[in-house]
Design a protein around this motif. Sequence first.
Motif, PDB file in Angstrom:
ATOM      1  N   ALA A  36       0.838  -1.212   0.000  1.00 40.98           N
ATOM      2  CA  ALA A  36       0.000   0.000   0.000  1.00 40.98           C
ATOM      3  C   ALA A  36       0.864   1.250   0.000  1.00 40.98           C
ATOM      4  O   ALA A  36       0.540   2.253  -0.657  1.00 40.98           O
ATOM      5  CB  ALA A  36      -0.935  -0.006   1.202  1.00 40.98           C
ATOM      6  N   GLY A  37       1.981   1.201   0.726  1.00 39.67           N
ATOM      7  CA  GLY A  37       2.916   2.324   0.760  1.00 39.67           C
ATOM      8  C   GLY A  37       3.551   2.581  -0.592  1.00 39.67           C
ATOM      9  O   GLY A  37       3.759   3.735  -0.997  1.00 39.67           O
ATOM     10  N   ARG A  38       3.850   1.488  -1.313  1.00 40.10           N
ATOM     11  CA  ARG A  38       4.397   1.629  -2.677  1.00 40.10           C
ATOM     12  C   ARG A  38       3.376   2.320  -3.581  1.00 40.10           C
ATOM     13  O   ARG A  38       3.706   3.267  -4.298  1.00 40.10           O
ATOM     14  CB  ARG A  38       4.720   0.253  -3.264  1.00 40.10           C
ATOM     15  CG  ARG A  38       5.916  -0.419  -2.656  1.00 40.10           C
ATOM     16  CD  ARG A  38       6.043  -1.864  -3.165  1.00 40.10           C
ATOM     17  NE  ARG A  38       6.736  -2.681  -2.188  1.00 40.10           N
ATOM     18  CZ  ARG A  38       6.517  -3.968  -1.980  1.00 40.10           C
ATOM     19  NH1 ARG A  38       5.623  -4.612  -2.716  1.00 40.10           N
ATOM     20  NH2 ARG A  38       7.188  -4.626  -1.065  1.00 40.10           N
ATOM     21  N   ASP A  39       2.140   1.830  -3.532  1.00 35.44           N
ATOM     22  CA  ASP A  39       1.094   2.426  -4.374  1.00 35.44           C
ATOM     23  C   ASP A  39       0.895   3.902  -4.035  1.00 35.44           C
ATOM     24  O   ASP A  39       0.765   4.745  -4.927  1.00 35.44           O
ATOM     25  CB  ASP A  39      -0.229   1.669  -4.189  1.00 35.44           C
ATOM     26  CG  ASP A  39      -0.263   0.341  -4.934  1.00 35.44           C
ATOM     27  OD1 ASP A  39       0.661   0.074  -5.722  1.00 35.44           O
ATOM     28  OD2 ASP A  39      -1.217  -0.426  -4.722  1.00 35.44           O
ATOM     29  N   ALA A  40       0.870   4.206  -2.749  1.00 33.76           N
ATOM     30  CA  ALA A  40       0.681   5.597  -2.302  1.00 33.76           C
ATOM     31  C   ALA A  40       1.817   6.482  -2.824  1.00 33.76           C
ATOM     32  O   ALA A  40       1.579   7.595  -3.319  1.00 33.76           O
ATOM     33  CB  ALA A  40       0.613   5.657  -0.778  1.00 33.76           C
ATOM     34  N   THR A  41       3.041   5.990  -2.741  1.00 35.63           N
ATOM     35  CA  THR A  41       4.211   6.745  -3.207  1.00 35.63           C
ATOM     36  C   THR A  41       4.138   6.999  -4.710  1.00 35.63           C
ATOM     37  O   THR A  41       4.388   8.112  -5.186  1.00 35.63           O
ATOM     38  CB  THR A  41       5.509   5.973  -2.875  1.00 35.63           C
ATOM     39  OG1 THR A  41       5.589   5.805  -1.459  1.00 35.63           O
ATOM     40  CG2 THR A  41       6.738   6.719  -3.367  1.00 35.63           C
ATOM     41  N   ILE A  42       3.774   5.963  -5.464  1.00 37.71           N
ATOM     42  CA  ILE A  42       3.673   6.094  -6.928  1.00 37.71           C
ATOM     43  C   ILE A  42       2.606   7.126  -7.306  1.00 37.71           C
ATOM     44  O   ILE A  42       2.838   8.006  -8.141  1.00 37.71           O
ATOM     45  CB  ILE A  42       3.339   4.736  -7.578  1.00 37.71           C
ATOM     46  CG1 ILE A  42       4.519   3.764  -7.430  1.00 37.71           C
ATOM     47  CG2 ILE A  42       2.986   4.912  -9.053  1.00 37.71           C
ATOM     48  CD1 ILE A  42       4.160   2.318  -7.681  1.00 37.71           C
ATOM     49  N   VAL A  43       1.436   7.018  -6.677  1.00 37.34           N
ATOM     50  CA  VAL A  43       0.342   7.939  -7.004  1.00 37.34           C
ATOM     51  C   VAL A  43       0.703   9.366  -6.598  1.00 37.34           C
ATOM     52  O   VAL A  43       0.449  10.317  -7.345  1.00 37.34           O
ATOM     53  CB  VAL A  43      -0.979   7.484  -6.335  1.00 37.34           C
ATOM     54  CG1 VAL A  43      -2.083   8.514  -6.560  1.00 37.34           C
ATOM     55  CG2 VAL A  43      -1.425   6.131  -6.890  1.00 37.34           C
TER      56      VAL A  43
END
Length: 245
Positions: free
Chosen positions: A14-21
């Motif tokens: 979830a942290g990866r997705d948040a960072t990408i977005v």
Amino acid sequence: MFQKAVLLWMPDPAGRDATIVRQALTGDTIDLDVATEIICSRTPSQIHFLKYAYHGKFGTYLEHEIGSLASGDHKKLLLAYLSTGRYEGPEVDLAMAEMDAKALYKAGEKRLGTDESTFIQVFSGRSRAHLAAVASSYHHLYKKKLKKVIKSETSGKFEDALLTILTCADNPARYFAKGLYKAMKGLGTNDTKLIRIVVTRAEIDMQYIKAEYQSKYKKPLSDAVHSETSGQYRAFLLALIGGKH
């Protein structure tokens, strides 16, 4: 690129997705295509954790960011997709799927112009299994693929979002295999896209993505990545992909 890949790998999914977005929405150039890819390819539970991580990391709500940066039907679809709770199981009401197929026909092919609100309602509110059944029912009833209907009835970022949702409802691994192929084809490599897909899918469905890639492009994914990368960067991505190298 090695450092970029490792830094993205470090948080939880979830942290990866948040960072990408976040990077897509606040970078020098706003990249709504990347935000659309992440949001529309994720399951309801993944979206729940993405929103939680986004607010925790950046102190702002993802919906507010999308609301201020996206526009039109694309914005409406993304906001509906972010806020609607969808069933994640395999059971499908086939009669309801047929009703949705008929509603989409009335909203698109049957009329002059397109009733986008019906597409938004169906695509944001139905489970993946249900949407796959809707596509099958549409093809059975009207002898046309729903994917082709979307391409002819909609355009731009709204079209991309609908197609992402539909493809991932049927086969998310195929969607990401195609993304990897596009990142590596032609002159030069889109390393940002290559890293994004490999790192975010490594723990989720990489085995399926590799199978889809082999089936569609007649070449092992690891061979393709090996020929497009080098050094520590190559070794890191190949370790995430797994395989013979």
